[in-house]
Design an enzyme around this catalytic site. Structure first.
Site, PDB file in Angstrom:
ATOM      1  N   TYR A 179       0.859  -1.207   0.000  1.00  0.00           N
ATOM      2  CA  TYR A 179       0.000   0.000   0.000  1.00  0.00           C
ATOM      3  C   TYR A 179       0.883   1.241   0.000  1.00  0.00           C
ATOM      4  CZ  TYR A 179      -3.332   3.177   2.460  1.00  0.00           C
ATOM      5  OH  TYR A 179      -4.134   4.206   2.879  1.00  0.00           O
TER       6      TYR A 179
ATOM      7  N   HIS B  85      -9.249  -0.756  10.861  1.00  0.00           N
ATOM      8  CA  HIS B  85      -8.129  -0.226  11.651  1.00  0.00           C
ATOM      9  C   HIS B  85      -8.435  -0.443  13.124  1.00  0.00           C
ATOM     10  CE1 HIS B  85      -7.553   2.083   7.840  1.00  0.00           C
ATOM     11  NE2 HIS B  85      -6.293   1.817   8.127  1.00  0.00           N
TER      12      HIS B  85
HETATM   13  N1  LIG Z   1      -8.778   5.332   7.248  1.00  0.00           N
HETATM   14  C1  LIG Z   1      -7.573   5.742   7.592  1.00  0.00           C
HETATM   15  O1  LIG Z   1      -7.093   5.550   8.731  1.00  0.00           O
HETATM   16  C2  LIG Z   1      -6.733   6.487   6.595  1.00  0.00           C
HETATM   17  C3  LIG Z   1      -5.511   7.001   7.042  1.00  0.00           C
HETATM   18  C4  LIG Z   1      -4.719   7.709   6.131  1.00  0.00           C
HETATM   19  C5  LIG Z   1      -5.146   7.891   4.821  1.00  0.00           C
HETATM   20  N2  LIG Z   1      -6.336   7.386   4.415  1.00  0.00           N
HETATM   21  C6  LIG Z   1      -6.709   7.582   3.003  1.00  0.00           C
HETATM   22  O2  LIG Z   1      -7.996   8.175   2.888  1.00  0.00           O
HETATM   23  C7  LIG Z   1      -8.638   7.701   1.700  1.00  0.00           C
HETATM   24  C8  LIG Z   1     -10.001   7.122   2.021  1.00  0.00           C
HETATM   25  O3  LIG Z   1      -9.868   6.210   3.069  1.00  0.00           O
HETATM   26  P1  LIG Z   1     -11.183   5.734   3.876  1.00  0.00           P
HETATM   27  O4  LIG Z   1     -10.722   5.372   5.238  1.00  0.00           O
HETATM   28  O5  LIG Z   1     -12.281   6.712   3.670  1.00  0.00           O
HETATM   29  O6  LIG Z   1     -11.556   4.387   3.097  1.00  0.00           O
HETATM   30  P2  LIG Z   1     -12.998   3.717   2.875  1.00  0.00           P
HETATM   31  O7  LIG Z   1     -13.931   4.116   3.946  1.00  0.00           O
HETATM   32  O8  LIG Z   1     -12.719   2.295   2.611  1.00  0.00           O
HETATM   33  O9  LIG Z   1     -13.502   4.408   1.503  1.00  0.00           O
HETATM   34  C9  LIG Z   1     -12.841   4.103   0.307  1.00  0.00           C
HETATM   35  C10 LIG Z   1     -13.678   4.604  -0.840  1.00  0.00           C
HETATM   36  O10 LIG Z   1     -13.007   4.274  -2.041  1.00  0.00           O
HETATM   37  C11 LIG Z   1     -13.959   3.808  -2.968  1.00  0.00           C
HETATM   38  N3  LIG Z   1     -13.357   2.785  -3.839  1.00  0.00           N
HETATM   39  C12 LIG Z   1     -12.588   1.747  -3.477  1.00  0.00           C
HETATM   40  N4  LIG Z   1     -12.280   1.010  -4.571  1.00  0.00           N
HETATM   41  C13 LIG Z   1     -12.887   1.619  -5.642  1.00  0.00           C
HETATM   42  C14 LIG Z   1     -12.962   1.347  -7.031  1.00  0.00           C
HETATM   43  N5  LIG Z   1     -12.351   0.294  -7.560  1.00  0.00           N
HETATM   44  N6  LIG Z   1     -13.692   2.183  -7.816  1.00  0.00           N
HETATM   45  C15 LIG Z   1     -14.326   3.258  -7.286  1.00  0.00           C
HETATM   46  N7  LIG Z   1     -14.290   3.579  -5.966  1.00  0.00           N
HETATM   47  C16 LIG Z   1     -13.574   2.757  -5.162  1.00  0.00           C
HETATM   48  C17 LIG Z   1     -15.110   3.189  -2.179  1.00  0.00           C
HETATM   49  O11 LIG Z   1     -16.300   3.388  -2.933  1.00  0.00           O
HETATM   50  P3  LIG Z   1     -17.693   2.617  -2.653  1.00  0.00           P
HETATM   51  O12 LIG Z   1     -18.069   2.932  -1.226  1.00  0.00           O
HETATM   52  O13 LIG Z   1     -18.647   3.226  -3.651  1.00  0.00           O
HETATM   53  O14 LIG Z   1     -17.419   1.155  -2.907  1.00  0.00           O
HETATM   54  C18 LIG Z   1     -15.069   3.994  -0.881  1.00  0.00           C
HETATM   55  O15 LIG Z   1     -16.000   5.030  -0.943  1.00  0.00           O
HETATM   56  C19 LIG Z   1      -7.698   6.687   1.073  1.00  0.00           C
HETATM   57  O16 LIG Z   1      -6.910   7.312   0.077  1.00  0.00           O
HETATM   58  C20 LIG Z   1      -6.812   6.281   2.245  1.00  0.00           C
HETATM   59  O17 LIG Z   1      -5.536   5.866   1.782  1.00  0.00           O
HETATM   60  C21 LIG Z   1      -7.152   6.675   5.264  1.00  0.00           C
HETATM   61  C1  LIG Z   2      -3.333   4.324   8.415  1.00  0.00           C
HETATM   62  C2  LIG Z   2      -3.197   2.841   8.196  1.00  0.00           C
HETATM   63  O1  LIG Z   2      -2.269   2.294   9.133  1.00  0.00           O
HETATM   64  C3  LIG Z   2      -2.160   0.875   8.998  1.00  0.00           C
HETATM   65  O2  LIG Z   2      -1.172   0.435   9.906  1.00  0.00           O
HETATM   66  P1  LIG Z   2      -1.497   0.359  11.450  1.00  0.00           P
HETATM   67  O3  LIG Z   2      -1.610   1.719  12.004  1.00  0.00           O
HETATM   68  O4  LIG Z   2      -0.502  -0.566  12.059  1.00  0.00           O
HETATM   69  O5  LIG Z   2      -2.927  -0.341  11.388  1.00  0.00           O
HETATM   70  P2  LIG Z   2      -3.993  -0.793  12.472  1.00  0.00           P
HETATM   71  O6  LIG Z   2      -4.714  -1.966  11.892  1.00  0.00           O
HETATM   72  O7  LIG Z   2      -4.804   0.387  12.874  1.00  0.00           O
HETATM   73  O8  LIG Z   2      -3.142  -1.352  13.752  1.00  0.00           O
HETATM   74  C4  LIG Z   2      -2.556  -0.453  14.648  1.00  0.00           C
HETATM   75  C5  LIG Z   2      -2.024  -1.252  15.838  1.00  0.00           C
HETATM   76  O9  LIG Z   2      -3.147  -1.699  16.628  1.00  0.00           O
HETATM   77  C6  LIG Z   2      -2.979  -3.078  16.948  1.00  0.00           C
HETATM   78  N1  LIG Z   2      -4.294  -3.704  17.207  1.00  0.00           N
HETATM   79  C7  LIG Z   2      -4.677  -4.219  18.400  1.00  0.00           C
HETATM   80  N2  LIG Z   2      -5.907  -4.763  18.315  1.00  0.00           N
HETATM   81  C8  LIG Z   2      -6.314  -4.558  17.018  1.00  0.00           C
HETATM   82  C9  LIG Z   2      -7.518  -4.921  16.324  1.00  0.00           C
HETATM   83  O10 LIG Z   2      -8.442  -5.533  16.859  1.00  0.00           O
HETATM   84  N3  LIG Z   2      -7.595  -4.527  15.017  1.00  0.00           N
HETATM   85  C10 LIG Z   2      -6.573  -3.844  14.390  1.00  0.00           C
HETATM   86  N4  LIG Z   2      -6.737  -3.472  13.098  1.00  0.00           N
HETATM   87  N5  LIG Z   2      -5.398  -3.515  15.025  1.00  0.00           N
HETATM   88  C11 LIG Z   2      -5.286  -3.875  16.324  1.00  0.00           C
HETATM   89  C12 LIG Z   2      -2.253  -3.630  15.727  1.00  0.00           C
HETATM   90  O11 LIG Z   2      -1.630  -4.876  16.045  1.00  0.00           O
HETATM   91  C13 LIG Z   2      -1.243  -2.522  15.459  1.00  0.00           C
HETATM   92  O12 LIG Z   2      -0.132  -2.636  16.319  1.00  0.00           O
HETATM   93  C14 LIG Z   2      -1.690   0.470   7.628  1.00  0.00           C
HETATM   94  O13 LIG Z   2      -1.677  -0.952   7.542  1.00  0.00           O
HETATM   95  C15 LIG Z   2      -2.560   1.072   6.574  1.00  0.00           C
HETATM   96  O14 LIG Z   2      -1.951   0.867   5.349  1.00  0.00           O
HETATM   97  C16 LIG Z   2      -2.772   2.557   6.797  1.00  0.00           C
HETATM   98  O15 LIG Z   2      -1.578   3.236   6.541  1.00  0.00           O
END
Ligand SMILES: NC(=O)c1ccc[n+]([C@@H]2O[C@H](COP(=O)([O-])OP(=O)(O)OC[C@H]3O[C@@H](n4cnc5c(N)ncnc54)[C@H](OP(=O)(O)O)[C@@H]3O)[C@@H](O)[C@H]2O)c1
Ligand SMILES: C[C@@H]1O[C@H](OP(=O)(O)OP(=O)(O)OC[C@H]2O[C@@H](n3cnc4c(=O)[nH]c(N)nc43)[C@H](O)[C@@H]2O)[C@@H](O)[C@H](O)[C@@H]1O
Length: 315
Positions: A137, A180
């Protein structure tokens, strides 16, 4: 920016995209467009090019991606590398070919090296190796950052990349395998409380540290980047504060009111030990996070109780 500028929010139904949509609507933007992945599969270059030729957006905000937590990233490397390359490359190139004036790309703090000095500065990009659980990713996101930087350099267009830290808030993904940590803990503690306070199993050791930004703060940063011409191509977006996963668990356990025990499953990966971002560059531009963590989690738990939650699976 003119309030009837035609703005395409890619991924407008996701946690981030829906927060951006709400924020822009509240600011009076009247000409927003969004397509679900069923209406427009962004992995399909021909479909994307046709969409841009037909709709002619003036601004693109890319919040569409294959997104997940540590286990999903580790279990589906090909999905997380290839789908994100396809989605972002199709959007960035179609925007460039169709004279889009502004493009805001969203990456993630995982683009920085696993053992880079903390807090992470933008200049640490590509200075060392990545965290293995999400390098797939991360490499896709780094390619997106570089594509926007190349367009800026070669064509002078306002394509900018924002690197958010771990995000949380309403409309997050609550699937226990692909989500997450923060939404997973909310759901696990809630379901255990409802089940006579049974024990909660969490992943790893609890010792890693993470920074959490509420998605409404990120949406404000995106609007800021929309309405201001940022001088550089890459900006970290975070709170500048982090805590251990163990402390996060104790905080969420207290908010939810769970009274049972927490068990740590060391067979699951910890991932990056720490990824606190230096947010001084974005702060100097004029944006600063406002939502403090405990209050943000309380609001998110209330949202979880009041709404049907989403589960994103990898097909
Ligand atoms: N969540 C985090 O902790 C986090 C942290 C840092 C950066 N970001 C970034 O923020 C952005 C959004 O993340 P999010 O957490 O909002 O994710 P999300 O809730 O999974 O939403 C992802 C969106 O992308 C769309 N999508 C995925 N595959 C697609 C495809 N093939 N064609 C068209 N649409 C597609 C989905 O559309 P549908 O709903 O219509 O399927 C969904 O609305 C990403 O760029 C991610 O890297 C997220
Ligand atoms: C923002 C995202 O950060 C992501 O890394 P990262 O923070 O470790 O992603 P998370 O899945 O949020 O995990 C953060 C920490 O929480 C612990 N953890 C403990 N319990 C849980 C649980 O029940 N679920 C999950 N999911 N974690 C858990 C996990 O082992 C890790 O050390 C990247 O893999 C993505 O690509 C993206 O960049």
């Amino acid at each position: 920016m003119d309030k009837n500028t035609k703005i395409y929010v890619a991924g407008h139904r996701g946690m981030v995209g829906s927060a951006i949509w709400r924020n822009l609507k509240a600011k009076g933007y009247t000409n927003l467009i969004g397509k679900t992945s069923k209406e427009l599969d962004l992995r399909n270059q021909a479909e994307v090019e046709l969409f841009f030729r037909t709709e002619k957006p003036e601004v693109v905000i890319d919040a569409a991606a294959r997104v997940g937590g540590i286990l999903a990233n580790n279990d589906y490397p090909y999905h997380f590398l290839m789908e994100n390359l396809q989605i972002q490359n199709n959007l960035i190139d179609a925007a460039h070919q169709n004279k889009v004036q502004k493009f805001i790309f969203l990456g993630s703090s995982c683009i920085y090296p696993k053992h880079a000095p903390q807090p992470l500065k933008e200049e640490y990009l590509l200075t060392d190796t990545l965290e293995p659980t999400n390098e797939w990713y991360a490499i896709a996101k780094i390619a997106g950052v570089k594509a926007c930087e190349a367009i800026r350099k070669q064509y002078g267009k306002d394509f900018v990349s924002l690197m958010p830290t771990n995000l949380y808030g309403p409309n997050d993904n609550f699937d226990l395998k692909t989500s997450h940590v923060l939404p997973a803990m909310i759901r696990k503690f809630h379901e255990a409380k409802e089940n006579t306070n049974s024990n909660v199993k969490l992943w790893g050791s609890g010792t890693p540290m993470r920074e959490f930004l509420h998605v409404d703060d990120l949406a404000e940063a995106v609007s800021f980047a929309l309405e201001n011409k940022l001088e550089d191509h890459l900006y970290n977006v975070g709170t500048g504060e982090d805590l251990t996963i163990k402390k996060l668990a104790e905080t969420i356990q207290e908010i939810v009111g769970h009274k049972g025990e927490i068990k740590w499953d060391s067979s699951k990966p910890d991932g990056t030990p720490r990824k606190l971002m230096d947010v001084s560059k974005m702060n100097e531009q004029g944006w600063k996070a406002k939502i403090e963590l405990k209050g943000g989690i309380e609001k998110t738990y209330q949202w979880f109780l009041d709404n049907e939650y989403r589960e994103v699976i990898v097909k």
